[in-house]
Design a protein around this motif. Sequence first.
Motif, PDB file in Angstrom:
ATOM      1  N   LEU A  94     -78.749-127.955 -23.709  1.00  0.00           N
ATOM      2  CA  LEU A  94     -79.323-126.644 -23.501  1.00  0.00           C
ATOM      3  C   LEU A  94     -78.709-126.857 -21.850  1.00  0.00           C
ATOM      4  CD1 LEU A  94     -82.950-128.590 -22.746  1.00  0.00           C
ATOM      5  CD2 LEU A  94     -82.339-126.636 -24.025  1.00  0.00           C
ATOM      6  N   ALA A  95     -77.724-127.755 -21.227  1.00  0.00           N
ATOM      7  CA  ALA A  95     -76.518-127.437 -20.096  1.00  0.00           C
ATOM      8  C   ALA A  95     -75.683-126.895 -19.780  1.00  0.00           C
ATOM      9  CB  ALA A  95     -76.876-128.704 -19.563  1.00  0.00           C
ATOM     10  N   GLN A  96     -75.116-126.440 -21.273  1.00  0.00           N
ATOM     11  CA  GLN A  96     -74.436-126.627 -21.879  1.00  0.00           C
ATOM     12  C   GLN A  96     -74.779-124.954 -21.692  1.00  0.00           C
ATOM     13  OE1 GLN A  96     -72.436-127.126 -24.787  1.00  0.00           O
ATOM     14  NE2 GLN A  96     -70.644-125.732 -24.491  1.00  0.00           N
ATOM     15  N   ARG A 152     -73.688-121.090 -18.791  1.00  0.00           N
ATOM     16  CA  ARG A 152     -73.199-119.995 -19.068  1.00  0.00           C
ATOM     17  C   ARG A 152     -73.662-119.068 -18.216  1.00  0.00           C
ATOM     18  NH1 ARG A 152     -73.216-116.230 -21.876  1.00  0.00           N
ATOM     19  NH2 ARG A 152     -74.827-116.865 -22.899  1.00  0.00           N
ATOM     20  N   ILE A 153     -75.467-118.702 -19.104  1.00  0.00           N
ATOM     21  CA  ILE A 153     -75.717-118.021 -18.490  1.00  0.00           C
ATOM     22  C   ILE A 153     -75.673-117.390 -16.939  1.00  0.00           C
ATOM     23  CG2 ILE A 153     -78.498-117.343 -19.075  1.00  0.00           C
ATOM     24  CD1 ILE A 153     -78.525-119.011 -21.453  1.00  0.00           C
ATOM     25  N   GLN A 200     -73.939-118.172 -14.605  1.00  0.00           N
ATOM     26  CA  GLN A 200     -73.224-117.528 -13.964  1.00  0.00           C
ATOM     27  C   GLN A 200     -72.759-116.430 -14.304  1.00  0.00           C
ATOM     28  OE1 GLN A 200     -71.342-119.489 -11.774  1.00  0.00           O
ATOM     29  NE2 GLN A 200     -72.462-121.283 -12.049  1.00  0.00           N
ATOM     30  N   GLN A 201     -72.926-116.182 -15.090  1.00  0.00           N
ATOM     31  CA  GLN A 201     -73.184-114.731 -15.545  1.00  0.00           C
ATOM     32  C   GLN A 201     -74.043-113.943 -14.924  1.00  0.00           C
ATOM     33  OE1 GLN A 201     -73.527-113.662 -19.853  1.00  0.00           O
ATOM     34  NE2 GLN A 201     -74.086-111.674 -19.378  1.00  0.00           N
ATOM     35  N   TRP A 202     -75.395-114.560 -14.904  1.00  0.00           N
ATOM     36  CA  TRP A 202     -76.207-112.962 -13.903  1.00  0.00           C
ATOM     37  C   TRP A 202     -75.804-113.464 -12.472  1.00  0.00           C
ATOM     38  CZ3 TRP A 202     -79.240-115.514 -10.251  1.00  0.00           C
ATOM     39  CH2 TRP A 202     -80.571-114.939  -9.678  1.00  0.00           C
ATOM     40  N   LEU A 203     -75.506-114.920 -11.415  1.00  0.00           N
ATOM     41  CA  LEU A 203     -74.917-114.550 -10.689  1.00  0.00           C
ATOM     42  C   LEU A 203     -73.810-113.718 -10.620  1.00  0.00           C
ATOM     43  CD1 LEU A 203     -75.477-116.381  -8.430  1.00  0.00           C
ATOM     44  CD2 LEU A 203     -74.097-118.321  -8.880  1.00  0.00           C
ATOM     45  N   LEU A 204     -72.749-113.564 -10.944  1.00  0.00           N
ATOM     46  CA  LEU A 204     -72.130-112.772 -11.234  1.00  0.00           C
ATOM     47  C   LEU A 204     -72.477-110.879 -10.224  1.00  0.00           C
ATOM     48  CD1 LEU A 204     -68.902-113.838 -13.531  1.00  0.00           C
ATOM     49  CD2 LEU A 204     -68.882-113.921 -10.976  1.00  0.00           C
ATOM     50  N   GLU A 205     -73.346-110.433 -11.418  1.00  0.00           N
ATOM     51  CA  GLU A 205     -74.604-109.813 -11.164  1.00  0.00           C
ATOM     52  C   GLU A 205     -75.563-109.329 -10.080  1.00  0.00           C
ATOM     53  OE1 GLU A 205     -75.865-109.518 -15.114  1.00  0.00           O
ATOM     54  OE2 GLU A 205     -73.611-109.262 -16.611  1.00  0.00           O
ATOM     55  N   ASN A 206     -75.791-110.697 -10.050  1.00  0.00           N
ATOM     56  CA  ASN A 206     -76.419-110.878  -8.598  1.00  0.00           C
ATOM     57  C   ASN A 206     -76.194-111.614  -7.709  1.00  0.00           C
ATOM     58  OD1 ASN A 206     -79.217-109.664 -10.052  1.00  0.00           O
ATOM     59  ND2 ASN A 206     -78.030-110.517 -11.454  1.00  0.00           N
ATOM     60  N   GLU A 207     -74.916-111.614  -7.289  1.00  0.00           N
ATOM     61  CA  GLU A 207     -74.820-112.594  -6.213  1.00  0.00           C
ATOM     62  C   GLU A 207     -75.211-112.754  -4.777  1.00  0.00           C
ATOM     63  OE1 GLU A 207     -73.051-115.799  -3.691  1.00  0.00           O
ATOM     64  OE2 GLU A 207     -73.399-115.365  -6.252  1.00  0.00           O
ATOM     65  N   ALA A 208     -75.622-110.960  -4.736  1.00  0.00           N
ATOM     66  CA  ALA A 208     -75.490-110.201  -3.491  1.00  0.00           C
ATOM     67  C   ALA A 208     -77.190-110.362  -2.766  1.00  0.00           C
ATOM     68  CB  ALA A 208     -75.543-108.497  -3.451  1.00  0.00           C
ATOM     69  N   ASN A 209     -77.625-110.020  -4.274  1.00  0.00           N
ATOM     70  CA  ASN A 209     -79.176-110.274  -4.091  1.00  0.00           C
ATOM     71  C   ASN A 209     -79.534-112.061  -3.842  1.00  0.00           C
ATOM     72  OD1 ASN A 209     -79.983-107.767  -4.729  1.00  0.00           O
ATOM     73  ND2 ASN A 209     -79.768-107.795  -6.890  1.00  0.00           N
ATOM     74  N   ARG A 259     -80.797-110.857 -24.544  1.00  0.00           N
ATOM     75  CA  ARG A 259     -79.933-110.512 -25.675  1.00  0.00           C
ATOM     76  C   ARG A 259     -78.433-110.566 -24.616  1.00  0.00           C
ATOM     77  NH1 ARG A 259     -83.239-106.806 -27.926  1.00  0.00           N
ATOM     78  NH2 ARG A 259     -84.549-107.720 -29.729  1.00  0.00           N
ATOM     79  N   THR A 260     -78.655-109.606 -23.488  1.00  0.00           N
ATOM     80  CA  THR A 260     -77.458-109.199 -22.335  1.00  0.00           C
ATOM     81  C   THR A 260     -77.037-110.916 -22.286  1.00  0.00           C
ATOM     82  OG1 THR A 260     -76.990-108.489 -20.457  1.00  0.00           O
ATOM     83  CG2 THR A 260     -78.525-109.930 -20.553  1.00  0.00           C
ATOM     84  N   PHE A 261     -76.783-111.469 -21.962  1.00  0.00           N
ATOM     85  CA  PHE A 261     -76.162-113.309 -21.989  1.00  0.00           C
ATOM     86  C   PHE A 261     -75.484-113.178 -23.578  1.00  0.00           C
ATOM     87  CE2 PHE A 261     -80.017-113.276 -18.634  1.00  0.00           C
ATOM     88  CZ  PHE A 261     -79.643-112.959 -17.855  1.00  0.00           C
ATOM     89  N   PHE A 262     -76.011-113.002 -24.158  1.00  0.00           N
ATOM     90  CA  PHE A 262     -74.881-113.241 -25.454  1.00  0.00           C
ATOM     91  C   PHE A 262     -74.651-112.032 -26.389  1.00  0.00           C
ATOM     92  CE2 PHE A 262     -78.899-116.512 -24.165  1.00  0.00           C
ATOM     93  CZ  PHE A 262     -78.446-117.315 -24.907  1.00  0.00           C
ATOM     94  N   LYS A 263     -73.946-111.319 -25.690  1.00  0.00           N
ATOM     95  CA  LYS A 263     -73.371-109.773 -26.279  1.00  0.00           C
ATOM     96  C   LYS A 263     -72.377-110.440 -26.917  1.00  0.00           C
ATOM     97  CE  LYS A 263     -75.149-106.586 -23.188  1.00  0.00           C
ATOM     98  NZ  LYS A 263     -74.345-105.442 -22.888  1.00  0.00           N
ATOM     99  N   ASN A 264     -71.655-111.807 -26.515  1.00  0.00           N
ATOM    100  CA  ASN A 264     -70.267-112.058 -27.356  1.00  0.00           C
ATOM    101  C   ASN A 264     -70.209-112.763 -28.204  1.00  0.00           C
ATOM    102  OD1 ASN A 264     -68.693-109.997 -25.120  1.00  0.00           O
ATOM    103  ND2 ASN A 264     -68.646-111.205 -24.104  1.00  0.00           N
TER     104      ASN A 264
END
Length: 262
Positions: A27-29, A33-34, A36-45, A60-65
């Motif tokens: 679960l933690a793994q 990752r999710i 960190q991806q979200w944080l890159l897009e929402n750091e300012a908020n 799905r946006t977190f698993f496109k790759n």
Amino acid sequence: MNNRNTYNKSGYVIARQFFTTAEISVLAQSVDRIYQQWLLENEANVVEYDLINMHGLTSRTFFKNNPAERVAFFKAIALPKLQEFIENIFGAGIYFHNSQLFFNPRSDTFLPYWHRDIQYNQFDEATQKKALVKMLSLHVRIPLIEETGLELVPGTHKRWDTDLEYKVRMQYQGHINSEQLPGAELMHLNPGDIIVFSANMLHRGNYALNNTRKALDLCIGKQHDLLAGSPDPGVLPTDQEMQEIGDNSWYKLARQIATGGL
């Protein structure tokens, strides 16, 4: 006292060492990752609004790759033993609604606040009071690191606020929603433990006692007329993913509800 009686009395139940170390690691793994991806897009908020959680970890946006990871994550958060544990307490008809990750605010001045999740829906208070005893809306908290990060007022899943509780929660007559409430209980959880609690009982986070916090919440419940149109289909498995997920009753029912199939 069995788990059903414990919940009926207090509005929550704790299961110690429910998940194995290996299960928490899986679960933690994905969560790390999710996040960190979200944080890159929402750091300012996060900084501007002192955010304390994110939601939609199965989007799905977190698993496109890596679509295979999405299937594995769906399996990991709805293990058969968790479904069995929940249904032994609440019976059949449970569906997956969403997921959240709770973390500490960036600012030391941000105070934890008492609330009931139902207050954020567009219902008047008379409707909220009626729904309180009939609507089953649950959080399954899965701490991924040790935390003393959740405070509850036992029994408030079945009753409305006292005069003081209401004034604090709604910040009336000079009260603020971060005040200490009588009878509140602070929960200490280790990785592997879970707590299942009513989303509509009086509760709040606690930030001061944890240097950091990483708590995964599964939002589940039973269908209710006031929740028509939920959950968001975007956080649910696709047709193909459903074929790959073995025990999928929570997701199957959620998809039916989301598409009006019930």
